[in-house]
Write an enzyme that holds these catalytic residues in place. Structure first.
Site, PDB file in Angstrom:
ATOM      1  CG  ASP A 172      36.420 -55.923 -13.817  1.00 11.86           C
ATOM      2  OD1 ASP A 172      37.389 -55.285 -14.453  1.00 11.86           O
ATOM      3  OD2 ASP A 172      35.370 -55.843 -13.794  1.00 11.86           O
ATOM      4  CE  LYS A 198      34.374 -65.766 -13.741  1.00 11.95           C
ATOM      5  NZ  LYS A 198      33.557 -64.921 -12.907  1.00 11.95           N
ATOM      6  CB  THR A 199      33.612 -64.543 -18.080  1.00  9.11           C
ATOM      7  OG1 THR A 199      32.514 -63.889 -18.035  1.00  9.11           O
ATOM      8  CG2 THR A 199      34.526 -64.076 -19.009  1.00  9.11           C
TER       9      THR A 199
HETATM   10  P1  FBP Z   1      31.829 -62.437 -14.716  1.00 13.70           P
HETATM   11  O1  FBP Z   1      32.249 -61.467 -15.624  1.00 13.70           O
HETATM   12  O2  FBP Z   1      32.104 -62.074 -13.296  1.00 13.70           O
HETATM   13  O3  FBP Z   1      32.060 -63.611 -15.353  1.00 13.70           O
HETATM   14  O4  FBP Z   1      30.212 -62.588 -14.624  1.00 13.70           O
HETATM   15  C1  FBP Z   1      29.618 -62.414 -15.780  1.00 13.70           C
HETATM   16  C2  FBP Z   1      27.963 -62.473 -15.473  1.00 13.70           C
HETATM   17  O5  FBP Z   1      27.287 -63.460 -15.660  1.00 13.70           O
HETATM   18  C3  FBP Z   1      27.368 -61.329 -16.579  1.00 13.70           C
HETATM   19  O6  FBP Z   1      26.972 -61.953 -17.771  1.00 13.70           O
HETATM   20  C4  FBP Z   1      26.211 -60.838 -15.771  1.00 13.70           C
HETATM   21  O7  FBP Z   1      25.766 -59.578 -16.176  1.00 13.70           O
HETATM   22  C5  FBP Z   1      26.773 -60.705 -14.203  1.00 13.70           C
HETATM   23  O8  FBP Z   1      27.574 -61.684 -14.109  1.00 13.70           O
HETATM   24  C6  FBP Z   1      25.570 -60.901 -13.290  1.00 13.70           C
HETATM   25  O9  FBP Z   1      26.057 -60.762 -12.185  1.00 13.70           O
HETATM   26  P2  FBP Z   1      25.417 -61.180 -10.727  1.00 13.70           P
HETATM   27  O10 FBP Z   1      25.979 -62.689 -10.830  1.00 13.70           O
HETATM   28  O11 FBP Z   1      26.291 -60.397  -9.759  1.00 13.70           O
HETATM   29  O12 FBP Z   1      24.092 -61.129 -10.738  1.00 13.70           O
END
Ligand code: FBP
Length: 547
Positions: A172, A198-199
């Site tokens: 995103d 990143k992720t």
């Molecule tokens: P990104 O896609 O932004 O890297 O985030 C992944 C993640 O860790 C997911 O695995 C999880 O569902 C979500 O973020 C949790 O989001 P938050 O940190 O807002 O609670």
């Protein structure tokens, strides 16, 4: 600031660079590219950044010594290695010209819009080299998509004489980076925008991106913990442990952890969707294995559950789709209602089939599906206790089977959720190197005047010296998808490929793992020691790249 002995020792680690980046570098351009789908739509939406060539960095003897000021943003969920992307970026712009400056926008993309920033200096970077977390500048989920935000950002960009913005984020955030790059290019503002993949979820990957950073460390951290649970489980032999693993949509994390630890059961959301399974089918699948093991006198085991599971159960997925459209369309009427009235409102507006599914869900889950989406329109699946839901349903099923004389074991369950524990450890050697190289590559893309690109590193199962760094046009990874009720250009998410080697390997072994006890205990992430324990890539990456 007081720091741990590990952090102190780890600060001295010098990430390894590919040979091609060790001296001066030039770019080598490939053929023009196309988006993965909906080419005409994407081309129309991104006339200035569509079709650009792939880029690889190769050695050269020309030095580009131009001074550049760069702004960097960490976006979305934390992933181990983010600080190393910033260190690599910092070191490279300073190497190209010591007058260059790096600014960090604070707490995510919102920092650019609200003009919250710090200058990142050598002393400051020093405190964060090879550390986990995003606390160096903080992160956030503000969605950058409005012209007003882009113009607001431009004010601080001009004030600091910034030439380029680097956005470190998931699919995103990189989609937003591409929209921002196109906007600034169309306006001829002379501001470049570069993304970095990143992720921890591992779902930002494709032909060009071998893996997203953070996946390596996070899965090794979770696997270490799962191994500990397996050993506990195999010692007391009295519990079934249900472990939910992060990964908002894709099941890459659960699959990788299964390959590392060989649990008795691992659910893969993508398979459940493809085989059109119901929640009851999943419960019966687990209960059958519990019953089989009970017959062998083994009233214990470990089950891995991917965080995004619920959205992939087809009937629930259809319900979520309709709820997304409903909330996007009627959000304003709905928002201020009390909890019970919100439930009534939803039931009154849903189609008959989805209403039936909604009514069968436990109230907590139904409620979670009806709450606000995150800024990118996603259900906040990390808040749904799927591991508890499944074990409760398995317990009910076994109770029924016990009454029918079909189960005579015991079933005591324990629940765990591994998510936040894996997002901020000190990056593994793989992530420390990979991230640093991504940062260096981002700096080189900037120095070569590129915009709308994502920094990439390939050949990552080889030694870092043999990695190949470069850039991919972000538009190349895009297609059109429905978001918040509207068709939007987005980077296509990579789900687990049921024809891919990681899944096939798992599928060929899972039956044995469910019946026998084949646990593997990987232990914690190691930073020093034999290469077999501290430099190995994930099993997913090794299997995928072995093809
Ligand atoms: P990104 O896609 O932004 O890297 O985030 C992944 C993640 O860790 C997911 O695995 C999880 O569902 C979500 O973020 C949790 O989001 P938050 O940190 O807002 O609670």
């Amino acid at each position: 600031m007081e720091i741990s002995a590990l952090q102190k020792e780890r600060a001295a680690y010098q990430p390894k660079l590919p040979k091609a980046l060790q001296g001066t570098v030039k770019i080598q351009e490939g053929e023009p590219t196309q988006s993965v789908d909906n080419q005409e739509d994407i081309k129309k939406l991104f006339p200035n950044t569509y079709g650009m060539p792939l880029i690889e960095f190769v050695p050269s003897n020309v030095t580009n010594g131009k001074k550049v000021n760069v702004g960097v943003i960490l976006s979305g969920g934390q992933a181990p290695g983010g600080h190393n992307v910033i260190s690599g970026l910092f070191d490279e712009i300073k190497k190209l010209n010591p007058e260059s400056r790096l600014y960090g926008f604070l707490m995510g993309p919102g920092g650019l819009v609200n003009h919250n920033y710090i200058e990142i200096t050598e002393d400051y970077v020093q405190n964060y080299r090879n550390t986990g977390g995003f606390d160096m500048i903080g992160s956030g989920r503000t969605k950058l998509e409005e012209e007003e935000q882009f113009e607001k950002g431009l004010e601080v960009i001009r004030e600091l004489n910034i030439h380029a913005i680097v956005i470190i984020g998931g699919d995103d955030s990189n989609t937003n980076a591409c929209v921002l790059a196109e906007y600034y290019a169309a306006k001829k503002y002379g501001v470049q925008v570069i993304g970095c993949p990143k992720t921890i979820d591992g779902d930002l990957k494709n032909d060009q991106i071998e893996t997203s950073f953070g996946f390596d460390t996070a899965t090794k951290t979770y696997s270490g913990l799962i191994g500990n649970i397996e050993r506990d489980c195999n010692s007391s032999r009295k519990y079934w442990h249900f472990v939910k693993l992060m990964g908002r949509s894709a099941s890459h994390i659960a699959l990788e952890c299964a390959l590392q630890t060989q649990p008795n059961i691992c659910l893969i959301s993508e398979e459940i969707q493809a085989r059109d399974k119901t929640l009851n089918d999943i419960v019966e699948y687990i209960a059958n294995i519990v019953a089989y093991r009970a017959n062998q006198g083994k009233n214990y085991g470990v089950v891995l559950v991917p965080e995004g599971l619920i959205e992939f159960v087809p009937a629930i997925g259809r319900l979520i789709q309709e709820l997304n459209d409903l909330l996007a369309e009627h959000g304003a009427d709905y928002k201020d209602l009390k909890e019970e009235a919100q439930r009534e409102y939803i039931l009154a507006h849903l189609s008959a089939a989805n209403k039936a599914t909604f009514e069968t869900l436990p109230e907590g889950v139904a409620r979670q599906l009806s709450l606000d989406r995150d800024p990118h329109g996603n259900v906040q699946v990390s808040l749904i206790e799927t591991e508890k839901l499944l074990s409760d349903m398995v317990a009910d099923k076994l109770e029924k089977w016990a009454k029918e004389g079909k189960f005579n074991g015991t079933f005591a369950s324990m629940h765990h959720f591994f998510g936040y524990e894996g997002r901020c450890p000190a990056p593994s050697n793989f992530d420390a190197n990979y991230c640093y190289v991504l940062g260096v590559s981002a700096a080189l893309l900037i120095a070569n005047g590129k915009t709308g690109y994502m920094a990439i590193v390939k050949n990552t199962t080889a030694k870092p010296e043999d990695w190949k760094a470069g850039g991919v046009p972000i538009t190349m990874m895009m297609n059109m998808e429905k978001r918040n009720g509207e068709m939007k250009p987005v980077i296509r998410k990579a789900l687990v490929d049921l024809e891919g080697a990681p899944f096939k390997t798992f599928a060929s072994l899972r039956d044995k793992w469910s019946k026998e006890t084949c646990f593997v205990y990987p232990g914690p992430v190691q930073y020093w020691g034999p290469s077999e324990v501290c430099d190995q890539p994930t099993k997913t990456l090794a299997l995928e790249q072995a093809k």
